[in-house]
Every structure is written in structure tokens, then in C-alpha cells.
Motif scaffolding. Structure first.
Motif, PDB file in Angstrom:
ATOM      1  N   GLY A 154       0.723  -1.317   0.006  1.00 51.83           N
ATOM      2  CA  GLY A 154       0.156   0.146  -0.161  1.00 51.83           C
ATOM      3  C   GLY A 154       0.881   1.188  -0.264  1.00 51.83           C
ATOM      4  N   PHE A 155       0.358   2.247   0.567  1.00 50.59           N
ATOM      5  CA  PHE A 155       1.167   3.550   0.671  1.00 50.59           C
ATOM      6  C   PHE A 155       0.582   4.319   1.816  1.00 50.59           C
ATOM      7  CE2 PHE A 155      -3.087   3.686  -1.774  1.00 50.59           C
ATOM      8  CZ  PHE A 155      -3.723   4.758  -0.994  1.00 50.59           C
ATOM      9  N   PRO A 156       1.410   5.343   2.338  1.00 51.02           N
ATOM     10  CA  PRO A 156       1.395   6.067   3.472  1.00 51.02           C
ATOM     11  C   PRO A 156      -0.082   6.902   3.294  1.00 51.02           C
ATOM     12  CG  PRO A 156       3.452   6.295   2.827  1.00 51.02           C
ATOM     13  CD  PRO A 156       2.843   5.681   1.529  1.00 51.02           C
ATOM     14  N   LEU A 157      -0.830   6.919   4.456  1.00 43.32           N
ATOM     15  CA  LEU A 157      -2.076   7.576   4.660  1.00 43.32           C
ATOM     16  C   LEU A 157      -1.833   9.135   4.017  1.00 43.32           C
ATOM     17  CD1 LEU A 157      -5.180   7.949   5.030  1.00 43.32           C
ATOM     18  CD2 LEU A 157      -4.672   7.753   7.455  1.00 43.32           C
ATOM     19  N   ALA A 158      -0.567   9.427   4.359  1.00 41.58           N
ATOM     20  CA  ALA A 158      -0.437  10.893   4.371  1.00 41.58           C
ATOM     21  C   ALA A 158      -0.413  11.334   2.830  1.00 41.58           C
ATOM     22  CB  ALA A 158       1.124  11.265   4.920  1.00 41.58           C
ATOM     23  N   GLN A 159      -0.246  10.434   2.018  1.00 34.24           N
ATOM     24  CA  GLN A 159      -0.281  10.793   0.685  1.00 34.24           C
ATOM     25  C   GLN A 159      -1.536  10.975   0.084  1.00 34.24           C
ATOM     26  OE1 GLN A 159       1.882   7.761  -1.975  1.00 34.24           O
ATOM     27  NE2 GLN A 159       3.762   8.241  -0.795  1.00 34.24           N
ATOM     28  N   LEU A 160      -2.482  10.338   0.631  1.00 38.29           N
ATOM     29  CA  LEU A 160      -3.877  10.401   0.273  1.00 38.29           C
ATOM     30  C   LEU A 160      -4.414  11.882   0.890  1.00 38.29           C
ATOM     31  CD1 LEU A 160      -6.424   7.716   0.281  1.00 38.29           C
ATOM     32  CD2 LEU A 160      -7.015   9.790   1.333  1.00 38.29           C
ATOM     33  N   ILE A 161      -3.871  12.015   2.241  1.00 32.94           N
ATOM     34  CA  ILE A 161      -4.732  13.265   3.012  1.00 32.94           C
ATOM     35  C   ILE A 161      -3.985  14.490   2.402  1.00 32.94           C
ATOM     36  CG2 ILE A 161      -4.083  14.567   4.971  1.00 32.94           C
ATOM     37  CD1 ILE A 161      -4.318  11.790   6.615  1.00 32.94           C
ATOM     38  N   ALA A 162      -2.656  14.429   1.864  1.00 35.14           N
ATOM     39  CA  ALA A 162      -2.178  15.589   0.807  1.00 35.14           C
ATOM     40  C   ALA A 162      -3.180  15.953  -0.184  1.00 35.14           C
ATOM     41  CB  ALA A 162      -0.640  15.145   0.568  1.00 35.14           C
ATOM     42  N   ALA A 206      -2.352  10.139  11.800  1.00 38.62           N
ATOM     43  CA  ALA A 206      -2.861   9.737  10.433  1.00 38.62           C
ATOM     44  C   ALA A 206      -1.776  10.230   9.611  1.00 38.62           C
ATOM     45  CB  ALA A 206      -4.199  10.567  10.479  1.00 38.62           C
ATOM     46  N   LEU A 207      -1.175  11.395   9.939  1.00 40.14           N
ATOM     47  CA  LEU A 207      -0.204  11.808   8.989  1.00 40.14           C
ATOM     48  C   LEU A 207       1.239  11.229   9.222  1.00 40.14           C
ATOM     49  CD1 LEU A 207      -0.838  15.819   9.009  1.00 40.14           C
ATOM     50  CD2 LEU A 207      -0.937  14.109   7.055  1.00 40.14           C
ATOM     51  N   HIS A 208       1.374  10.391  10.383  1.00 36.81           N
ATOM     52  CA  HIS A 208       2.608   9.817  10.521  1.00 36.81           C
ATOM     53  C   HIS A 208       2.974   8.691   9.521  1.00 36.81           C
ATOM     54  CE1 HIS A 208       5.785   7.684  12.529  1.00 36.81           C
ATOM     55  NE2 HIS A 208       5.854   8.612  13.042  1.00 36.81           N
ATOM     56  N   PRO A 209       4.287   9.008   8.861  1.00 41.25           N
ATOM     57  CA  PRO A 209       4.642   7.708   7.859  1.00 41.25           C
ATOM     58  C   PRO A 209       4.278   6.460   8.172  1.00 41.25           C
ATOM     59  CG  PRO A 209       6.530   9.453   8.356  1.00 41.25           C
ATOM     60  CD  PRO A 209       5.454   9.550   9.412  1.00 41.25           C
ATOM     61  N   LEU A 210       4.086   6.010   9.394  1.00 39.32           N
ATOM     62  CA  LEU A 210       4.060   4.410   9.513  1.00 39.32           C
ATOM     63  C   LEU A 210       2.731   4.270   9.161  1.00 39.32           C
ATOM     64  CD1 LEU A 210       5.343   3.282  13.126  1.00 39.32           C
ATOM     65  CD2 LEU A 210       6.072   2.435  10.712  1.00 39.32           C
ATOM     66  N   THR A 211       1.692   4.953   9.268  1.00 36.59           N
ATOM     67  CA  THR A 211       0.185   4.823   8.817  1.00 36.59           C
ATOM     68  C   THR A 211       0.200   4.585   7.690  1.00 36.59           C
ATOM     69  OG1 THR A 211      -0.275   6.298  10.969  1.00 36.59           O
ATOM     70  CG2 THR A 211      -2.029   5.646   9.299  1.00 36.59           C
ATOM     71  N   MET A 212      -0.399   3.398   7.315  1.00 37.96           N
ATOM     72  CA  MET A 212      -0.508   2.810   5.943  1.00 37.96           C
ATOM     73  C   MET A 212      -2.035   2.700   5.360  1.00 37.96           C
ATOM     74  SD  MET A 212       1.779  -0.059   4.899  1.00 37.96           S
ATOM     75  CE  MET A 212       2.155  -0.803   3.151  1.00 37.96           C
ATOM     76  N   VAL A 213      -2.460   3.211   4.190  1.00 34.44           N
ATOM     77  CA  VAL A 213      -3.199   2.382   3.409  1.00 34.44           C
ATOM     78  C   VAL A 213      -3.115   1.184   2.899  1.00 34.44           C
ATOM     79  CG1 VAL A 213      -5.256   3.052   1.489  1.00 34.44           C
ATOM     80  CG2 VAL A 213      -4.360   4.687   3.032  1.00 34.44           C
ATOM     81  N   ALA A 214      -3.765   0.096   3.122  1.00 34.95           N
ATOM     82  CA  ALA A 214      -3.144  -1.341   2.557  1.00 34.95           C
ATOM     83  C   ALA A 214      -4.384  -1.578   1.497  1.00 34.95           C
ATOM     84  CB  ALA A 214      -3.005  -2.255   3.468  1.00 34.95           C
ATOM     85  N   ARG A 231      -7.939  -1.075   3.442  1.00 33.94           N
ATOM     86  CA  ARG A 231      -8.043  -0.809   4.912  1.00 33.94           C
ATOM     87  C   ARG A 231      -7.018   0.143   5.427  1.00 33.94           C
ATOM     88  NH1 ARG A 231      -6.488  -6.306   7.988  1.00 33.94           N
ATOM     89  NH2 ARG A 231      -6.645  -4.955   9.618  1.00 33.94           N
ATOM     90  N   LEU A 232      -6.890   0.347   6.640  1.00 29.03           N
ATOM     91  CA  LEU A 232      -6.093   0.858   7.385  1.00 29.03           C
ATOM     92  C   LEU A 232      -5.119   0.202   8.021  1.00 29.03           C
ATOM     93  CD1 LEU A 232      -5.383   4.042   8.105  1.00 29.03           C
ATOM     94  CD2 LEU A 232      -6.825   3.646  10.161  1.00 29.03           C
ATOM     95  N   VAL A 233      -3.730   0.526   8.095  1.00 25.62           N
ATOM     96  CA  VAL A 233      -2.787  -0.228   9.199  1.00 25.62           C
ATOM     97  C   VAL A 233      -2.128   0.544  10.120  1.00 25.62           C
ATOM     98  CG1 VAL A 233      -1.091  -2.105   9.127  1.00 25.62           C
ATOM     99  CG2 VAL A 233      -2.555  -2.058   7.334  1.00 25.62           C
ATOM    100  N   VAL A 234      -2.257   0.593  11.147  1.00 27.76           N
ATOM    101  CA  VAL A 234      -1.809   1.553  12.367  1.00 27.76           C
ATOM    102  C   VAL A 234      -0.974   0.540  13.032  1.00 27.76           C
ATOM    103  CG1 VAL A 234      -1.853   3.665  13.655  1.00 27.76           C
ATOM    104  CG2 VAL A 234      -3.829   3.063  11.992  1.00 27.76           C
ATOM    105  N   PRO A 235       0.347   0.097  12.961  1.00 24.75           N
ATOM    106  CA  PRO A 235       0.914  -0.865  13.576  1.00 24.75           C
ATOM    107  C   PRO A 235       1.386  -0.651  15.052  1.00 24.75           C
ATOM    108  CG  PRO A 235       2.554   0.131  12.271  1.00 24.75           C
ATOM    109  CD  PRO A 235       1.195   0.908  11.760  1.00 24.75           C
ATOM    110  N   TRP A 236       1.277   0.575  15.295  1.00 27.33           N
ATOM    111  CA  TRP A 236       1.765   0.797  16.968  1.00 27.33           C
ATOM    112  C   TRP A 236       0.289   0.854  17.810  1.00 27.33           C
ATOM    113  CZ3 TRP A 236       1.652   4.898  13.297  1.00 27.33           C
ATOM    114  CH2 TRP A 236       0.743   5.882  13.721  1.00 27.33           C
ATOM    115  N   LYS A 237      -0.787   0.864  17.111  1.00 25.41           N
ATOM    116  CA  LYS A 237      -2.216   0.608  17.950  1.00 25.41           C
ATOM    117  C   LYS A 237      -2.478  -0.884  18.033  1.00 25.41           C
ATOM    118  CE  LYS A 237      -3.153   5.472  17.380  1.00 25.41           C
ATOM    119  NZ  LYS A 237      -3.323   5.853  18.860  1.00 25.41           N
TER     120      LYS A 237
END
Ligand code: MTE
Length: 318
Positions: A154-162, A206-214, A231-237
Motif C-alpha cells: 500500500g502507501f502512506p495515508l499521508a499521501q492520500l491526505i495531501a 494519521a499523517l505519521h509515515p508509519l500509518t498505511m493504506v493497505a 484498509r487502514l494499518v496502524v501498527p503501533w495501535k
């Protein structure tokens, strides 16, 4: 008790698990043959008969990002795709896969709106081709203390938010999953749940580079039971923050309500960071059971991602 190895019913001995190097050699071979992410796949009769042809041709797992490739062993694909939490289908993890088989994931529209300059309506191809995909191996820790290590594409959610250009007053991001009771027997069996499944993050999370759209798992399009098509992937939660089968992303000024928090805010609070020092009201979070081996291992603060995200939580002393 902590050292007792619990063998789940689908337990495979280590000898039966594909080592990561073999998995990659196999993928390289399949890619060379055009089975993964290549144009040649279009001409293959076996794939041409596939009902998922559009997805098979558009999806590209992307290259593995070496920055997100922990040295721990990958979980067995069979376990990760047969032991699922997807309450819209069933609360029995091993039944989700079968019950989700008739779930329609194509066509799909993901709406991005709320407090933003540029609301979006993204179709499957926009999601699969409009964002450069990469593969990341992440640890994944469920609140009920099982864990796995899986390769997401996937890709970082931040890209979609941008692309959506949130306004300055947008402080949170709310996520909504698809709701189709006619295809989702779990929804019908749990009429008191506040459907649809919803989740939320602070904007900085949501903007953190770890947060991913998979959109993929193990080099293939996301299986339905794992949250196809997006889906969303937030690996530290805890895993419940990683909402499956998303149809709406909304920018909000106020903290959005979530399904689990609405059901029980004390047990499933909004933040839900993995933290071995904060027990769940009904069980310890100090250790976790690896899904495919049954091994019990210590849980790490922020699921092992503290070096990257602890700065988002300055009040918690590491
Ligand atoms: N998303 C939706 N829409 N519905 C769900 O029931 N369950 C959550 C999360 N996302 C859930 C969801 C929980 S509790 C977990 S642990 C993970 O998905 C499980 O993801 P997996 O089945 O891919 O391992």
C-alpha cells in the motif's frame, strides 16, 4: 502459565512454515512468469477466467521497503488469512473467510471529505494505480493479545491526505467501513452494535509515515477476510484501530466516535496504543501469543515502534 505454548487448531509446525527467503524466491519466480503485477498475466487463460481479473491486472504489490522489514520471522500466510477479526461477518475468527466469500469488493468507491479543500471520490483503480505502492513488513498486535508479522502492500495515508488538502481546523480523521447487512451475516446477528464499523485517529497520527493504506497482503490483493479492497494499518495501535473495507475518510474538528469506544470506552479507548504496562481491564497486555506458532513473547511499547512514534505521546514516560 506465561511460558505455556498454546497450540491453536490450525497450528503448523515450524518445519511446515515457508521461510521468508523461500517465499521471496517464489514471488520473484511468479513475478518473472507474469503472475504478480505484470502485463503478461492478462494473456494467461487461467487468470482470464478469474472473476477478479481487473484487480489482478491493476494491483502491484510494490517493492519491499527495507526500512520496514523487521528481522523477525514472517507469520504464516495461511494463519494470517484464516484467523480474522471482521465482526460484520462473524465473531468466530476461523469462519470469517468463508462467510466473506460472497462479499462484493469491486466496484468500490472511497469518499474523502469533511474539512478539506479537495474532497475526493476514489475508485479501485485510483487507489491501486494513483499511489505508488510499496511493501512493508509490520508487526500486528490485537487487543486480545495475539500477534503476527505480515507484509502489507500500500502507501502512506499521508499521501492520500495531501491530495485532499485538509483545512487548518481539521484535527482528526474519521474512518467508516462499508455496511451491507445483506452480505454481512455478523451485522444481522449483532443488531445492537453501533454499525457501521468506525475508527479514528488524531491528525498527527494519521499523517505519521508509519500509518498505511493497505490494498495488499503477502504480495497479493487484500483477501476479503483481511479487509478488501482497502484498509487502514496502524501498527503501533491495537488491531481494532486498523479498520477494514473503508468507504469514507472524513476530516473533523472534534474527536470522532468509534464503534469500540461507543461499546465500551473503558476497555477500548480512542487512543489504544499498544502498551505492556497498561493492562486491559480484564487481562494483562504484558505478553502476546504469536498466531501461527503459539509462542508467547513479551509485548513491546508501541508494538516495537517507539523509536518512530513515542514522540507523539510525550506524557507517557518510556
Ligand atoms: N474492521 C472492520 N470493518 N470490522 C472489524 O470487525 N476488526 C478489527 C480490525 N478491523 C474489524 C476491522 C480487529 S479487532 C482486528 S484485530 C483487525 O481488524 C484484524 O485484522 P486481520 O483479520 O486482517 O488480522
Amino acid at each position: 502459565m506465561a511460558n505455556v505454548i498454546v497450540r491453536p487448531p490450525w497450528h503448523l509446525p515450524d518445519s511446515a512454515v515457508t521461510p521468508e527467503s523461500v517465499y521471496h524466491r517464489r514471488r520473484d519466480f511468479l513475478r518473472a512468469m507474469g503472475f504478480i503485477g505484470g502485463g503478461l498475466a492478462v494473456g494467461l487463460p487461467a487468470l482470464a477466467q478469474s472473476t477478479n481479473l481487473a484487480k489482478a491486472t491493476a494491483f502491484s504489490a510494490g517493492k519491499r521497503n527495507p526500512d520496514f522489514n523487521p528481522t523477525v520471522r514472517l507469520s504464516d500466510e495461511e494463519a494470517a488469512t484464516h484467523y480474522n477479526n471482521f465482526y460484520e461477518f462473524s465473531t468466530t475468527k476461523t469462519r470469517v473467510r468463508d462467510l466473506a466469500s460472497r462479499f462484493r469488493t469491486d466496484p468500490w468507491t472511497l469518499e474523502v471529505n469533511g474539512l478539506c479543500e479537495n474532497p475526493l471520490k476514489l475508485g479501485l483503480n485510483d487507489l491501486l494505480q494513483g499511489f505508488p505502492h510499496e511493501e512493508r513488513v509490520y508487526r500486528f498486535r490485537c487487543v486480545v493479545a495475539w500477534s503476527m508479522v505480515v507484509p502489507w502492500s500500500g502507501f502512506p495515508l499521508a499521501q492520500l491526505i495531501a491530495k485532499a488538502k485538509p483545512k487548518a481546523e481539521a484535527k482528526f480523521v474519521a474512518f467508516t467501513a462499508v455496511l451491507r447487512p445483506e452480505e454481512m451475516p455478523g451485522v444481522v446477528r449483532l443488531p445492537d452494535y453501533p454499525w457501521p464499523y468506525t475508527e479514528g485517529l488524531r491528525m498527527d497520527e494519521a499523517l505519521h509515515p508509519l500509518t498505511m493504506v493497505a490494498t495488499g497482503l503477502y504480495g497479493k490483493p487484500l483477501p476479503k477476510q483481511n479487509g478488501a479492497p482497502v484498509r487502514l494499518v496502524v501498527p503501533w495501535k491495537y488491531g481494532y484501530k486498523s479498520i477494514k473495507s473503508i468507504v469514507r475518510i472524513e476530516f473533523t474538528a472534534k474527536q470522532p466516535s468509534t464503534l469500540w469506544e461507543t461499546l465500551n470506552a473503558q476497555e477500548y479507548p480512542f487512543e489504544s496504543n499498544v502498551d505492556p504496562q497498561v493492562p486491559h481491564p480484564r487481562w494483562s497486555q504484558a505478553s502476546e501469543r504469536v498466531v501461527d506458532t503459539g509462542e508467547r513473547i513479551p509485548t513491546q511499547y508501541l508494538n516495537g515502534y517507539a523509536d518512530l512514534v513515542a514522540k507523539l505521546y510525550p506524557k507517557r514516560k518510556v
